[in-house]
Scaffold this motif. Structure first.
Motif, PDB file in Angstrom:
ATOM      1  N   SER A 206      41.377  42.792  18.492  1.00 25.75           N
ATOM      2  CA  SER A 206      42.750  42.470  18.093  1.00 25.75           C
ATOM      3  C   SER A 206      43.445  43.772  17.763  1.00 25.75           C
ATOM      4  CB  SER A 206      42.761  41.540  16.884  1.00 25.75           C
ATOM      5  OG  SER A 206      44.089  41.401  16.374  1.00 25.75           O
ATOM      6  N   TRP A 207      44.467  44.125  18.542  1.00 28.66           N
ATOM      7  CA  TRP A 207      45.141  45.402  18.311  1.00 28.66           C
ATOM      8  C   TRP A 207      45.746  45.442  16.916  1.00 28.66           C
ATOM      9  CZ3 TRP A 207      44.744  49.844  20.719  1.00 28.66           C
ATOM     10  CH2 TRP A 207      45.672  50.859  20.453  1.00 28.66           C
ATOM     11  N   SER A 208      46.376  44.347  16.500  1.00 26.66           N
ATOM     12  CA  SER A 208      47.006  44.313  15.174  1.00 26.66           C
ATOM     13  C   SER A 208      45.997  44.022  14.071  1.00 26.66           C
ATOM     14  CB  SER A 208      48.098  43.240  15.133  1.00 26.66           C
ATOM     15  OG  SER A 208      47.514  41.943  15.217  1.00 26.66           O
TER      16      SER A 208
ATOM     17  N   GLY B 111      26.573  39.461  12.249  1.00 24.39           N
ATOM     18  CA  GLY B 111      27.190  40.778  12.341  1.00 24.39           C
ATOM     19  C   GLY B 111      28.542  40.717  13.033  1.00 24.39           C
ATOM     20  N   LEU B 112      29.528  41.415  12.467  1.00 26.94           N
ATOM     21  CA  LEU B 112      30.890  41.388  13.002  1.00 26.94           C
ATOM     22  C   LEU B 112      31.406  42.808  13.196  1.00 26.94           C
ATOM     23  CD1 LEU B 112      33.517  39.887  13.759  1.00 26.94           C
ATOM     24  CD2 LEU B 112      34.111  39.884  11.323  1.00 26.94           C
ATOM     25  N   ILE B 113      31.782  43.114  14.429  1.00 29.93           N
ATOM     26  CA  ILE B 113      32.380  44.401  14.777  1.00 29.93           C
ATOM     27  C   ILE B 113      33.834  44.156  15.142  1.00 29.93           C
ATOM     28  CG2 ILE B 113      32.332  46.352  16.389  1.00 29.93           C
ATOM     29  CD1 ILE B 113      29.320  45.715  16.798  1.00 29.93           C
ATOM     30  N   ALA B 114      34.733  44.844  14.481  1.00 31.68           N
ATOM     31  CA  ALA B 114      36.164  44.709  14.760  1.00 31.68           C
ATOM     32  C   ALA B 114      36.629  45.878  15.618  1.00 31.68           C
ATOM     33  CB  ALA B 114      36.958  44.687  13.460  1.00 31.68           C
ATOM     34  N   MET B 115      37.386  45.582  16.668  1.00 34.55           N
ATOM     35  CA  MET B 115      38.028  46.616  17.473  1.00 34.55           C
ATOM     36  C   MET B 115      39.528  46.433  17.307  1.00 34.55           C
ATOM     37  SD  MET B 115      37.718  47.525  21.581  1.00 34.55           S
ATOM     38  CE  MET B 115      35.929  47.536  21.560  1.00 34.55           C
ATOM     39  N   THR B 116      40.138  47.292  16.505  1.00 31.70           N
ATOM     40  CA  THR B 116      41.533  47.127  16.120  1.00 31.70           C
ATOM     41  C   THR B 116      42.164  48.478  15.863  1.00 31.70           C
ATOM     42  OG1 THR B 116      43.004  46.146  14.469  1.00 31.70           O
ATOM     43  CG2 THR B 116      40.836  46.825  13.698  1.00 31.70           C
ATOM     44  N   ALA B 117      43.500  48.525  15.946  1.00 36.36           N
ATOM     45  CA  ALA B 117      44.230  49.757  15.639  1.00 36.36           C
ATOM     46  C   ALA B 117      44.700  49.796  14.199  1.00 36.36           C
ATOM     47  CB  ALA B 117      45.424  49.907  16.584  1.00 36.36           C
ATOM     48  N   ASN B 118      44.394  48.750  13.443  1.00 39.50           N
ATOM     49  CA  ASN B 118      44.853  48.656  12.052  1.00 39.50           C
ATOM     50  C   ASN B 118      43.641  48.553  11.139  1.00 39.50           C
ATOM     51  OD1 ASN B 118      46.068  48.176   9.621  1.00 39.50           O
ATOM     52  ND2 ASN B 118      47.263  46.394  10.297  1.00 39.50           N
TER      53      ASN B 118
ATOM     54  N   LEU C 232      40.883  52.023  16.553  1.00 42.02           N
ATOM     55  CA  LEU C 232      41.522  52.699  17.674  1.00 42.02           C
ATOM     56  C   LEU C 232      42.734  53.483  17.196  1.00 42.02           C
ATOM     57  CD1 LEU C 232      41.322  49.567  19.910  1.00 42.02           C
ATOM     58  CD2 LEU C 232      40.262  51.729  20.531  1.00 42.02           C
ATOM     59  N   PRO C 233      42.964  54.676  17.746  1.00 39.36           N
ATOM     60  CA  PRO C 233      44.154  55.436  17.356  1.00 39.36           C
ATOM     61  C   PRO C 233      45.415  54.765  17.873  1.00 39.36           C
ATOM     62  CG  PRO C 233      43.035  56.511  19.178  1.00 39.36           C
ATOM     63  CD  PRO C 233      42.140  55.391  18.746  1.00 39.36           C
ATOM     64  N   GLN C 234      46.500  54.927  17.144  1.00 39.16           N
ATOM     65  CA  GLN C 234      47.774  54.383  17.591  1.00 39.16           C
ATOM     66  C   GLN C 234      48.233  55.125  18.841  1.00 39.16           C
ATOM     67  OE1 GLN C 234      49.501  51.810  16.457  1.00 39.16           O
ATOM     68  NE2 GLN C 234      48.141  51.344  14.725  1.00 39.16           N
ATOM     69  N   ALA C 235      48.814  54.395  19.767  1.00 37.87           N
ATOM     70  CA  ALA C 235      49.307  55.011  21.006  1.00 37.87           C
ATOM     71  C   ALA C 235      50.480  54.203  21.519  1.00 37.87           C
ATOM     72  CB  ALA C 235      48.200  55.071  22.048  1.00 37.87           C
ATOM     73  N   ARG C 236      51.418  54.877  22.153  1.00 42.64           N
ATOM     74  CA  ARG C 236      52.584  54.191  22.687  1.00 42.64           C
ATOM     75  C   ARG C 236      52.213  53.454  23.962  1.00 42.64           C
ATOM     76  NH1 ARG C 236      57.956  53.968  22.164  1.00 42.64           N
ATOM     77  NH2 ARG C 236      59.162  53.445  24.043  1.00 42.64           N
ATOM     78  N   GLU C 237      52.723  52.225  24.081  1.00 39.55           N
ATOM     79  CA  GLU C 237      52.486  51.447  25.289  1.00 39.55           C
ATOM     80  C   GLU C 237      53.231  52.091  26.464  1.00 39.55           C
ATOM     81  OE1 GLU C 237      50.297  49.321  25.200  1.00 39.55           O
ATOM     82  OE2 GLU C 237      50.319  48.158  23.352  1.00 39.55           O
ATOM     83  N   ALA C 238      52.734  51.874  27.667  1.00 38.47           N
ATOM     84  CA  ALA C 238      53.419  52.384  28.855  1.00 38.47           C
ATOM     85  C   ALA C 238      54.735  51.657  29.087  1.00 38.47           C
ATOM     86  CB  ALA C 238      52.514  52.228  30.079  1.00 38.47           C
ATOM     87  N   CYS C 239      54.828  50.433  28.600  1.00 42.52           N
ATOM     88  CA  CYS C 239      56.069  49.666  28.684  1.00 42.52           C
ATOM     89  C   CYS C 239      57.207  50.455  28.036  1.00 42.52           C
ATOM     90  CB  CYS C 239      55.875  48.326  27.973  1.00 42.52           C
ATOM     91  SG  CYS C 239      57.399  47.434  27.606  1.00 42.52           S
TER      92      CYS C 239
ATOM     93  N   MET D 297      42.785  51.196  26.358  1.00 40.84           N
ATOM     94  CA  MET D 297      41.957  51.823  25.330  1.00 40.84           C
ATOM     95  C   MET D 297      40.849  50.875  24.867  1.00 40.84           C
ATOM     96  SD  MET D 297      45.039  53.703  23.246  1.00 40.84           S
ATOM     97  CE  MET D 297      44.042  54.340  21.895  1.00 40.84           C
ATOM     98  N   GLN D 298      41.183  49.593  24.695  1.00 38.40           N
ATOM     99  CA  GLN D 298      40.157  48.622  24.331  1.00 38.40           C
ATOM    100  C   GLN D 298      39.088  48.534  25.415  1.00 38.40           C
ATOM    101  OE1 GLN D 298      42.776  45.207  23.858  1.00 38.40           O
ATOM    102  NE2 GLN D 298      42.399  45.151  21.651  1.00 38.40           N
ATOM    103  N   LEU D 299      39.544  48.475  26.654  1.00 38.73           N
ATOM    104  CA  LEU D 299      38.618  48.371  27.781  1.00 38.73           C
ATOM    105  C   LEU D 299      37.722  49.602  27.859  1.00 38.73           C
ATOM    106  CD1 LEU D 299      37.748  46.807  30.300  1.00 38.73           C
ATOM    107  CD2 LEU D 299      39.559  47.990  31.554  1.00 38.73           C
ATOM    108  N   ALA D 300      38.303  50.778  27.687  1.00 36.35           N
ATOM    109  CA  ALA D 300      37.529  52.020  27.762  1.00 36.35           C
ATOM    110  C   ALA D 300      36.493  52.092  26.646  1.00 36.35           C
ATOM    111  CB  ALA D 300      38.471  53.223  27.686  1.00 36.35           C
ATOM    112  N   LEU D 301      36.866  51.668  25.452  1.00 40.99           N
ATOM    113  CA  LEU D 301      35.911  51.708  24.343  1.00 40.99           C
ATOM    114  C   LEU D 301      34.802  50.676  24.555  1.00 40.99           C
ATOM    115  CD1 LEU D 301      35.300  53.182  21.741  1.00 40.99           C
ATOM    116  CD2 LEU D 301      36.636  51.462  20.500  1.00 40.99           C
TER     117      LEU D 301
END
Length: 334
Positions: free
Chosen positions: A113-115, A134-141, A156-163, A175-179
């Motif tokens: 969840s990015w947020s 066990g719970l692993i969170a992948m989030t930018a917050n 995850l570090p904050q990054a501007r969307e390409a949109c 970034m989620q996919l790469a990680l």
């Protein structure tokens, strides 16, 4: 002002599309660079902890997420499963309607969840806490509800969307996919997962064919074209013609492969008395060979690099089979 000609308009649109694509790639490339920088810093320690948590789990990796994070999560689960880490994707909405039963207490959950505030994840994360899963969170917050609930946080570090409006998940999804890929490959390497193991999980298509071994495709027994040292070339040519591989292997009295005669050797030694010559004088010594357990992908590379069409498979120096480029074509590997 003159109106642009149709060709000019087409060229302008094409350049605009290319410029847009380049901006997208630049933005997403920046996200990957930021992720790599984070891994060299604080994210590295939690990444290693996530790998350890998954490796220690006796069950499967349960990947979950909503929206674009869910789509990415499905691919991550698939990559885990195909590289030796049993995994499946559980939709958080369906989890609240019975699919929580798919999750056992020896599993580990990776929630995307990015947020970090995805409401649909709450029942699933509550379930993980209740049964000590066990719970692993992948989030930018890192301060989000998901992050504060998790055992390990991949921040995850904050990054501007390409949109251009910085809204549509693009850079963040990549970034989620790469990680996720990085986790899968780290687990693969830590377990010593080999190409042969990979082949067992990918038996179909060209990839499956390339991950077979020579033994799966080679010809054996009476179909192998062989002749002993001292054989007259007239007899060796008959063997070449009847077996149909365009070559004949030459063996010594111990049965060891000591040479090969190919169509090319015949052309190079063409003379009036060729049929009366002995194979010893025509053969190419120390021919290139393969092992019966050698991967087809490696065999194809040898065939291409040496510009030959057939190879003998040997064990302890003795020929046990022959494989031809046509065998690889029929199997879909070439």
């Amino acid at each position: 002002m003159a109106r642009p000609k149709p060709a000019d308009m087409s060229s302008t649109r094409a350049q605009a599309a290319i410029d847009s694509a380049l901006r997208t790639l630049d933005a997403e490339g920046g996200g990957i660079e930021a992720l790599a920088t984070a891994l060299r810093d604080g994210l590295g320690a939690t990444f290693a902890a996530a790998v350890d948590l998954i490796r220690a789990a006796q069950g499967r990796v349960i990947v979950t997420g909503m929206g674009k994070s869910g789509h990415v999560g499905r691919k991550i689960a698939s990559t885990f499963a195909s590289t030796g880490t049993p995994a499946l994707f559980v939709h958080p909405g369906e989890a609240s309607h019975g699919d929580l039963g798919m999750i056992a207490n020896n599993d580990v959950i990776v929630a995307l969840s990015w947020s970090g505030e995805t409401a649909e994840l709450k029942n699933l994360t509550d379930y993980s806490r209740r049964f000590r899963i066990g719970l692993i969170a992948m989030t930018a917050n890192a301060d989000s509800t998901l992050a504060t609930t998790a055992d390990v946080v991949l921040a995850l570090p904050q990054a501007r969307e390409a949109c251009p409006h910085n809204l549509a998940p693009t850079t963040s999804s990549l970034m989620q996919l790469a990680l996720g890929d990085a986790l899968a490959i780290a687990l693969l390497e830590s377990r010593g997962f080999t190409a042969v193991d990979f082949g067992l999980l990918h038996p179909g298509g060209k990839l499956g064919a390339l991950l077979k071994v020579v033994r799966d495709l080679m010809h054996t027994g009476e179909s192998v074209p062989l002749a002993p040292l001292g054989t007259r070339m007239s007899d060796a040519i008959i063997v070449m013609s009847t077996k149909g591989f365009g070559c004949v292997g030459i063996t010594d009295p111990r049965g060891l492969l000591v040479g090969i005669i190919t169509d090319g050797d015949l052309r190079r030694h063409m003379r009036n008395n060729l049929l009366d010559a002995r194979v010893d004088d025509v053969m190419t010594r120390a021919p290139k060979t393969v092992r019966p357990d050698q991967l087809i992908s490696e065999t194809l590379e040898i065939l291409n690099s040496t510009k030959v069409t057939a190879l003998f498979a040997v064990e302890a120096g003795k020929p046990v089979g022959v494989i031809h480029i046509h065998d690889l074509l029929r199997a879909g590997a070439a």
